[in-house]
Motif scaffolding. Structure first.
Motif, mmCIF file in Angstrom:
data_model
loop_
_atom_site.group_PDB
_atom_site.id
_atom_site.type_symbol
_atom_site.label_atom_id
_atom_site.label_comp_id
_atom_site.label_asym_id
_atom_site.label_seq_id
_atom_site.Cartn_x
_atom_site.Cartn_y
_atom_site.Cartn_z
ATOM 1 N N PHE A 48 29.056 86.304 68.043
ATOM 2 C CA PHE A 48 30.235 85.874 67.318
ATOM 3 C C PHE A 48 31.373 86.838 67.630
ATOM 4 C CE2 PHE A 48 27.087 83.532 64.983
ATOM 5 C CZ PHE A 48 27.736 82.377 64.580
ATOM 6 N N CYS A 49 32.577 86.320 67.750
ATOM 7 C CA CYS A 49 33.723 87.139 68.148
ATOM 8 C C CYS A 49 34.743 87.245 67.028
ATOM 9 C CB CYS A 49 34.404 86.536 69.371
ATOM 10 S SG CYS A 49 33.286 86.307 70.765
ATOM 11 N N LYS A 50 35.298 88.442 66.909
ATOM 12 C CA LYS A 50 36.336 88.651 65.907
ATOM 13 C C LYS A 50 37.679 88.126 66.410
ATOM 14 C CE LYS A 50 36.502 93.182 65.430
ATOM 15 N NZ LYS A 50 37.027 94.520 65.057
ATOM 16 N N ASP A 51 38.587 87.937 65.504
ATOM 17 C CA ASP A 51 39.950 87.557 65.845
ATOM 18 C C ASP A 51 40.520 88.615 66.787
ATOM 19 O OD1 ASP A 51 42.709 87.119 65.936
ATOM 20 O OD2 ASP A 51 42.808 86.460 63.847
ATOM 21 N N PRO A 52 40.985 88.248 67.988
ATOM 22 C CA PRO A 52 41.488 89.255 68.928
ATOM 23 C C PRO A 52 42.624 90.098 68.374
ATOM 24 C CG PRO A 52 42.045 87.023 69.654
ATOM 25 C CD PRO A 52 41.045 86.891 68.544
ATOM 26 N N LYS A 53 43.342 89.573 67.410
ATOM 27 C CA LYS A 53 44.436 90.334 66.811
ATOM 28 C C LYS A 53 43.921 91.502 65.968
ATOM 29 C CE LYS A 53 47.578 86.360 66.626
ATOM 30 N NZ LYS A 53 48.361 85.455 65.733
ATOM 31 N N LEU A 54 42.628 91.457 65.622
ATOM 32 C CA LEU A 54 42.037 92.514 64.803
ATOM 33 C C LEU A 54 41.280 93.543 65.642
ATOM 34 C CD1 LEU A 54 40.649 90.324 61.867
ATOM 35 C CD2 LEU A 54 42.850 91.510 62.007
ATOM 36 N N ALA A 55 41.267 93.358 66.945
ATOM 37 C CA ALA A 55 40.557 94.294 67.834
ATOM 38 C C ALA A 55 41.228 95.661 67.822
ATOM 39 C CB ALA A 55 40.515 93.739 69.251
ATOM 40 N N THR A 56 40.404 96.715 67.907
ATOM 41 C CA THR A 56 40.912 98.082 67.944
ATOM 42 C C THR A 56 40.321 98.812 69.149
ATOM 43 O OG1 THR A 56 39.106 99.062 66.649
ATOM 44 C CG2 THR A 56 40.966 98.093 65.414
ATOM 45 N N ALA A 57 40.816 100.003 69.424
ATOM 46 C CA ALA A 57 40.319 100.797 70.548
ATOM 47 C C ALA A 57 38.827 101.098 70.410
ATOM 48 C CB ALA A 57 41.111 102.099 70.657
ATOM 49 N N ASN A 58 38.356 101.275 69.186
ATOM 50 C CA ASN A 58 36.943 101.592 68.967
ATOM 51 C C ASN A 58 36.012 100.463 69.396
ATOM 52 O OD1 ASN A 58 37.295 104.184 68.023
ATOM 53 N ND2 ASN A 58 37.478 103.553 65.879
ATOM 54 N N ASP A 59 36.524 99.247 69.468
ATOM 55 C CA ASP A 59 35.712 98.120 69.933
ATOM 56 C C ASP A 59 35.357 98.245 71.411
ATOM 57 O OD1 ASP A 59 35.685 96.774 67.447
ATOM 58 O OD2 ASP A 59 37.650 95.903 67.866
ATOM 59 N N PHE A 60 36.105 99.068 72.127
ATOM 60 C CA PHE A 60 35.924 99.218 73.573
ATOM 61 C C PHE A 60 35.495 100.634 73.953
ATOM 62 C CE2 PHE A 60 39.150 96.103 72.543
ATOM 63 C CZ PHE A 60 38.731 94.981 73.240
ATOM 64 N N PHE A 61 34.990 101.372 72.976
ATOM 65 C CA PHE A 61 34.744 102.808 73.155
ATOM 66 C C PHE A 61 33.300 103.167 72.842
ATOM 67 C CE2 PHE A 61 34.516 107.029 71.129
ATOM 68 C CZ PHE A 61 34.965 107.820 72.173
ATOM 69 N N PHE A 62 32.774 104.111 73.623
ATOM 70 C CA PHE A 62 31.442 104.665 73.364
ATOM 71 C C PHE A 62 31.446 106.119 73.808
ATOM 72 C CE2 PHE A 62 27.135 105.768 74.803
ATOM 73 C CZ PHE A 62 26.392 105.449 73.663
ATOM 74 N N SER A 63 30.828 106.978 73.051
ATOM 75 C CA SER A 63 30.785 108.394 73.388
ATOM 76 C C SER A 63 29.339 108.874 73.414
ATOM 77 C CB SER A 63 31.576 109.209 72.354
ATOM 78 O OG SER A 63 31.540 110.588 72.665
ATOM 79 N N GLY A 64 28.989 109.683 74.394
ATOM 80 C CA GLY A 64 27.658 110.260 74.383
ATOM 81 C C GLY A 64 26.903 110.226 75.691
ATOM 82 N N LEU A 65 27.422 109.551 76.721
ATOM 83 C CA LEU A 65 26.687 109.504 77.976
ATOM 84 C C LEU A 65 26.692 110.851 78.704
ATOM 85 C CD1 LEU A 65 27.380 106.026 79.636
ATOM 86 C CD2 LEU A 65 25.508 106.745 78.160
ATOM 87 N N ASN A 66 27.478 111.792 78.218
ATOM 88 C CA ASN A 66 27.460 113.141 78.785
ATOM 89 C C ASN A 66 26.353 114.010 78.201
ATOM 90 O OD1 ASN A 66 28.903 113.089 76.264
ATOM 91 N ND2 ASN A 66 29.519 115.196 76.652
#
Length: 236
Positions: A48-66
């Motif tokens: 299910f997809c959220k309203d694109p107007k509600l998307a934030t940078a955190n939706d495209f972010f992941f930390s920890g592969l280092n």
């Protein structure tokens, strides 16, 4: 005229087949951030997809592969570092960790290997080709071609080396160095899936009948019984 109709039908079927076998279809919008809430979402490609107007940078972010998931990692547990029966651990960065990957057809994993003997066991990705890049250490890697040849293609990789595991083929990585090793892999699916061969064959629930496996592997049934009693560890 019949030849024209035949050619037209053939072209149509070829295009239809190409769409039928596309596992991760090309998106028809900029992005489709996956959400678990079905109340206001639109169902697209398994999520299910959220309203694109509600998307934030955190939706495209992941930390920890280092972060190395090895025995020196003080926050690691046996389940999430290389202190396990196979000596490797996989850290995924797919649509489950990065909702913004939904419909984009790509994902990443980090793999850490214990010093000599750390193994990412023979496995397949049912929905993806994999490209691996070694960060540190020395890895013996390979894949097996499909029937009837079942040809083994292998290479020893060092830091900076890249190797491709073709779509759906059984492949593996084995640390042949004296020090720990690590690698980053890119996969051509937002959710490539993984089937670890030994786990699936000998550790399925419920178990595959031992007489079936004994005949398939051309071994005594007692060997199959023994293998089915083992603890088949999942490093993912």
């Amino acid at each position: 005229m019949k030849r024209v109709h035949f050619l037209a039908n053939f072209v149509f079927l070829a295009f239809a087949a190409s769409f039928a076998f596309a596992f991760d279809p090309s998106p028809l919008q900029d992005f489709c951030v996956a959400i678990n809430d079905t109340k206001d979402g639109v169902f697209v490609n398994g999520k299910f997809c959220k309203d694109p107007k509600l998307a934030t940078a955190n939706d495209f972010f992941f930390s920890g592969l280092n972060i190395a998931r090895d025995t020196s990692n003080p926050v690691g547990s046996v389940a999430r570092n290389t202190s396990n029966p196979v000596g490797s651990v996989v850290t995924p960065a797919n649509v489950a960790q990065i909702p913004g990957l939904n419909t984009l057809g790509i994902s990443l994993v980090r793999i850490d290997y214990a010093p000599y003997g750390g193994l990412n066991p023979p496995h397949t990705h049912p929905r993806a080709t994999e490209v691996i890049t070694v960060l540190e250490g020395t890895l013996y890697v390979g894949f097996v071609t499909s029937n009837p040849d079942n040809r083994l293609i292998t290479k020893v990789l060092k830091p900076g080396d890249v190797f491709v595991f073709p779509f759906g083929l059984i492949h593996f990585q084995f640390n042949v160095g004296k020090t720990k090793a690590s690698a980053i892999s890119a996969l051509s699916s937002q959710n490539p899936g993984v089937i670890t061969i030994a786990n699936a064959v000998f550790g399925s629930t419920p178990p595959i009948r031992s007489d079936v496996l004994a005949k398939a592997f051309q071994v005594d049934k007692k060997i199959v019984d023994y293998l089915q009693k083992q603890f088949w560890y999942d490093n993912n």
